[in-house]
Design a protein around this motif. Structure first.
Motif, PDB file in Angstrom:
ATOM      1  N   SER A   1     -44.515  41.603 -51.082  1.00 57.68           N
ATOM      2  CA  SER A   1     -44.363  43.006 -50.682  1.00 57.68           C
ATOM      3  C   SER A   1     -43.536  43.763 -51.718  1.00 57.68           C
ATOM      4  O   SER A   1     -42.634  43.214 -52.343  1.00 57.68           O
ATOM      5  CB  SER A   1     -43.658  43.094 -49.327  1.00 57.68           C
ATOM      6  OG  SER A   1     -43.277  44.424 -49.033  1.00 57.68           O
ATOM      7  N   GLU A   2     -43.827  45.054 -51.851  1.00 57.28           N
ATOM      8  CA  GLU A   2     -43.044  45.903 -52.751  1.00 57.28           C
ATOM      9  C   GLU A   2     -41.595  46.031 -52.283  1.00 57.28           C
ATOM     10  O   GLU A   2     -40.720  46.402 -53.047  1.00 57.28           O
ATOM     11  CB  GLU A   2     -43.668  47.289 -52.868  1.00 57.28           C
ATOM     12  CG  GLU A   2     -43.721  48.029 -51.541  1.00 57.28           C
ATOM     13  CD  GLU A   2     -44.467  49.347 -51.600  1.00 57.28           C
ATOM     14  OE1 GLU A   2     -44.013  50.300 -50.951  1.00 57.28           O
ATOM     15  OE2 GLU A   2     -45.503  49.400 -52.286  1.00 57.28           O
ATOM     16  N   LEU A   3     -41.322  45.696 -51.027  1.00 59.60           N
ATOM     17  CA  LEU A   3     -39.971  45.787 -50.476  1.00 59.60           C
ATOM     18  C   LEU A   3     -39.172  44.490 -50.616  1.00 59.60           C
ATOM     19  O   LEU A   3     -37.983  44.463 -50.300  1.00 59.60           O
ATOM     20  CB  LEU A   3     -40.026  46.164 -48.991  1.00 59.60           C
ATOM     21  CG  LEU A   3     -40.711  47.482 -48.646  1.00 59.60           C
ATOM     22  CD1 LEU A   3     -40.819  47.634 -47.133  1.00 59.60           C
ATOM     23  CD2 LEU A   3     -39.953  48.643 -49.260  1.00 59.60           C
TER      24      LEU A   3
ATOM     25  N   GLY B  94     -37.704  42.829 -52.920  1.00 61.97           N
ATOM     26  CA  GLY B  94     -36.485  42.793 -53.717  1.00 61.97           C
ATOM     27  C   GLY B  94     -35.410  43.762 -53.265  1.00 61.97           C
ATOM     28  O   GLY B  94     -34.321  43.788 -53.834  1.00 61.97           O
ATOM     29  N   ARG B  95     -35.686  44.532 -52.258  1.00 54.92           N
ATOM     30  CA  ARG B  95     -34.748  45.561 -51.797  1.00 54.92           C
ATOM     31  C   ARG B  95     -33.735  44.978 -50.817  1.00 54.92           C
ATOM     32  O   ARG B  95     -34.064  44.122 -50.005  1.00 54.92           O
ATOM     33  CB  ARG B  95     -35.512  46.699 -51.108  1.00 54.92           C
ATOM     34  CG  ARG B  95     -36.627  47.297 -51.944  1.00 54.92           C
ATOM     35  CD  ARG B  95     -36.410  48.684 -52.459  1.00 54.92           C
ATOM     36  NE  ARG B  95     -35.776  49.643 -51.614  1.00 54.92           N
ATOM     37  CZ  ARG B  95     -36.406  50.628 -50.981  1.00 54.92           C
ATOM     38  NH1 ARG B  95     -37.730  50.752 -51.088  1.00 54.92           N
ATOM     39  NH2 ARG B  95     -35.731  51.489 -50.261  1.00 54.92           N
ATOM     40  N   SER B  96     -32.521  45.493 -50.866  1.00 55.63           N
ATOM     41  CA  SER B  96     -31.494  45.047 -49.923  1.00 55.63           C
ATOM     42  C   SER B  96     -31.320  46.033 -48.772  1.00 55.63           C
ATOM     43  O   SER B  96     -30.699  45.706 -47.767  1.00 55.63           O
ATOM     44  CB  SER B  96     -30.160  44.848 -50.640  1.00 55.63           C
ATOM     45  OG  SER B  96     -29.726  46.071 -51.189  1.00 55.63           O
ATOM     46  N   CYS B  97     -31.875  47.236 -48.908  1.00 55.04           N
ATOM     47  CA  CYS B  97     -31.736  48.247 -47.862  1.00 55.04           C
ATOM     48  C   CYS B  97     -32.981  49.121 -47.854  1.00 55.04           C
ATOM     49  O   CYS B  97     -33.492  49.502 -48.909  1.00 55.04           O
ATOM     50  CB  CYS B  97     -30.496  49.096 -48.135  1.00 55.04           C
ATOM     51  SG  CYS B  97     -30.168  50.320 -46.864  1.00 55.04           S
ATOM     52  N   VAL B  98     -33.464  49.427 -46.658  1.00 52.77           N
ATOM     53  CA  VAL B  98     -34.662  50.257 -46.504  1.00 52.77           C
ATOM     54  C   VAL B  98     -34.407  51.240 -45.364  1.00 52.77           C
ATOM     55  O   VAL B  98     -33.887  50.869 -44.321  1.00 52.77           O
ATOM     56  CB  VAL B  98     -35.901  49.385 -46.165  1.00 52.77           C
ATOM     57  CG1 VAL B  98     -37.121  50.235 -45.919  1.00 52.77           C
ATOM     58  CG2 VAL B  98     -36.167  48.381 -47.273  1.00 52.77           C
ATOM     59  N   ASP B  99     -34.783  52.490 -45.562  1.00 53.97           N
ATOM     60  CA  ASP B  99     -34.670  53.498 -44.517  1.00 53.97           C
ATOM     61  C   ASP B  99     -35.903  53.420 -43.619  1.00 53.97           C
ATOM     62  O   ASP B  99     -37.014  53.156 -44.090  1.00 53.97           O
ATOM     63  CB  ASP B  99     -34.563  54.897 -45.146  1.00 53.97           C
ATOM     64  CG  ASP B  99     -34.235  55.947 -44.102  1.00 53.97           C
ATOM     65  OD1 ASP B  99     -33.041  56.057 -43.769  1.00 53.97           O
ATOM     66  OD2 ASP B  99     -35.167  56.622 -43.619  1.00 53.97           O
TER      67      ASP B  99
ATOM     68  N   GLU C   7     -39.149  55.039 -44.612  1.00 57.67           N
ATOM     69  CA  GLU C   7     -39.927  54.421 -45.690  1.00 57.67           C
ATOM     70  C   GLU C   7     -40.943  53.401 -45.195  1.00 57.67           C
ATOM     71  O   GLU C   7     -41.856  53.035 -45.940  1.00 57.67           O
ATOM     72  CB  GLU C   7     -38.992  53.712 -46.682  1.00 57.67           C
ATOM     73  CG  GLU C   7     -38.032  54.608 -47.402  1.00 57.67           C
ATOM     74  CD  GLU C   7     -37.136  53.799 -48.303  1.00 57.67           C
ATOM     75  OE1 GLU C   7     -37.591  53.408 -49.403  1.00 57.67           O
ATOM     76  OE2 GLU C   7     -35.982  53.534 -47.897  1.00 57.67           O
TER      77      GLU C   7
ATOM     78  N   LYS D  26     -39.085  37.363 -47.264  1.00 56.61           N
ATOM     79  CA  LYS D  26     -37.788  37.925 -47.720  1.00 56.61           C
ATOM     80  C   LYS D  26     -37.271  38.890 -46.695  1.00 56.61           C
ATOM     81  O   LYS D  26     -38.019  39.579 -46.041  1.00 56.61           O
ATOM     82  CB  LYS D  26     -37.958  38.655 -49.056  1.00 56.61           C
ATOM     83  CG  LYS D  26     -38.527  37.808 -50.173  1.00 56.61           C
ATOM     84  CD  LYS D  26     -37.434  37.056 -50.831  1.00 56.61           C
ATOM     85  CE  LYS D  26     -37.976  36.301 -52.033  1.00 56.61           C
ATOM     86  NZ  LYS D  26     -37.041  35.496 -52.683  1.00 56.61           N
TER      87      LYS D  26
END
Length: 169
Positions: free
Chosen positions: A87-89, A91-96, A99, A169
């Motif tokens: 997923s494109e997400l 590697g992110r540590s925080c998502v609103d 989004e 993840k």
């Protein structure tokens, strides 16, 4: 006996910890729907009841009125976003929340549960969501779909092999 409401991950953790610390005792774990915890309290069918709750919900206020019961906070958990490693997400540590509303939300009857009002109120904001019979099935579908997500308590993914291997993840 221990009577947790809902999480098989919590049952796994409790069983492992209890057996290690108390090798010569017996432990019976029964998982029930959140709504049935009140019945277990009233009928005294368990010595210990472990369940998720908010400080302002009816479970807490009902048990607080009963002088024979003691409520103690054992663990504070937070909701997490679970995605496929592709997923494109990932590697992110925080998502609103804004989004992810266009992504496919997967969940079970337990995640979010009746006590998860903060998240439960947002389910219908998602354009697509699917309710599945258990978390294992949801995770296996998530593995194959980078546009899908699962929002769940952190403890629900405790020791999950897909999470430990980095596939989710």
């Amino acid at each position: 006996g221990v009577f947790p409401a809902g999480s098989s991950a919590l049952s796994h953790y409790l069983m492992h910890s209890w057996v290690k610390a108390n090798p010569h005792t017996h432990l019976h774990i029964y998982e029930v729907k959140y709504e049935d915890t009140e019945k277990a309290i009233k009928k005294r069918t368990a010595d210990i009841i472990i369940g998720a709750s908010l400080t302002d919900n009816s479970f807490m206020s009902m048990t607080a009125r009963d002088d024979n019961l003691c409520i103690e906070s054992l663990y504070t958990d937070h909701f997490r976003l679970l995605v496929s490693a592709s997923s494109e997400l990932a590697g992110r540590s925080c998502v609103d929340l804004s989004e992810i509303l266009d992504m496919h939300l997967l969940f079970t009857h337990a995640y979010p549960g009746p006590s998860d009002r903060a998240f439960g109120a947002n389910i219908h904001r998602f354009g697509r969501y699917t309710v599945l019979s258990n978390l294992g099935i949801a995770m296996s579908i998530l593995l194959e779909n980078p546009d899908a997500i699962i929002i769940l308590p952190s403890l629900a993914a405790y020791r999950d092999p897909l999470v430990r291997s980095g596939q989710l993840k």
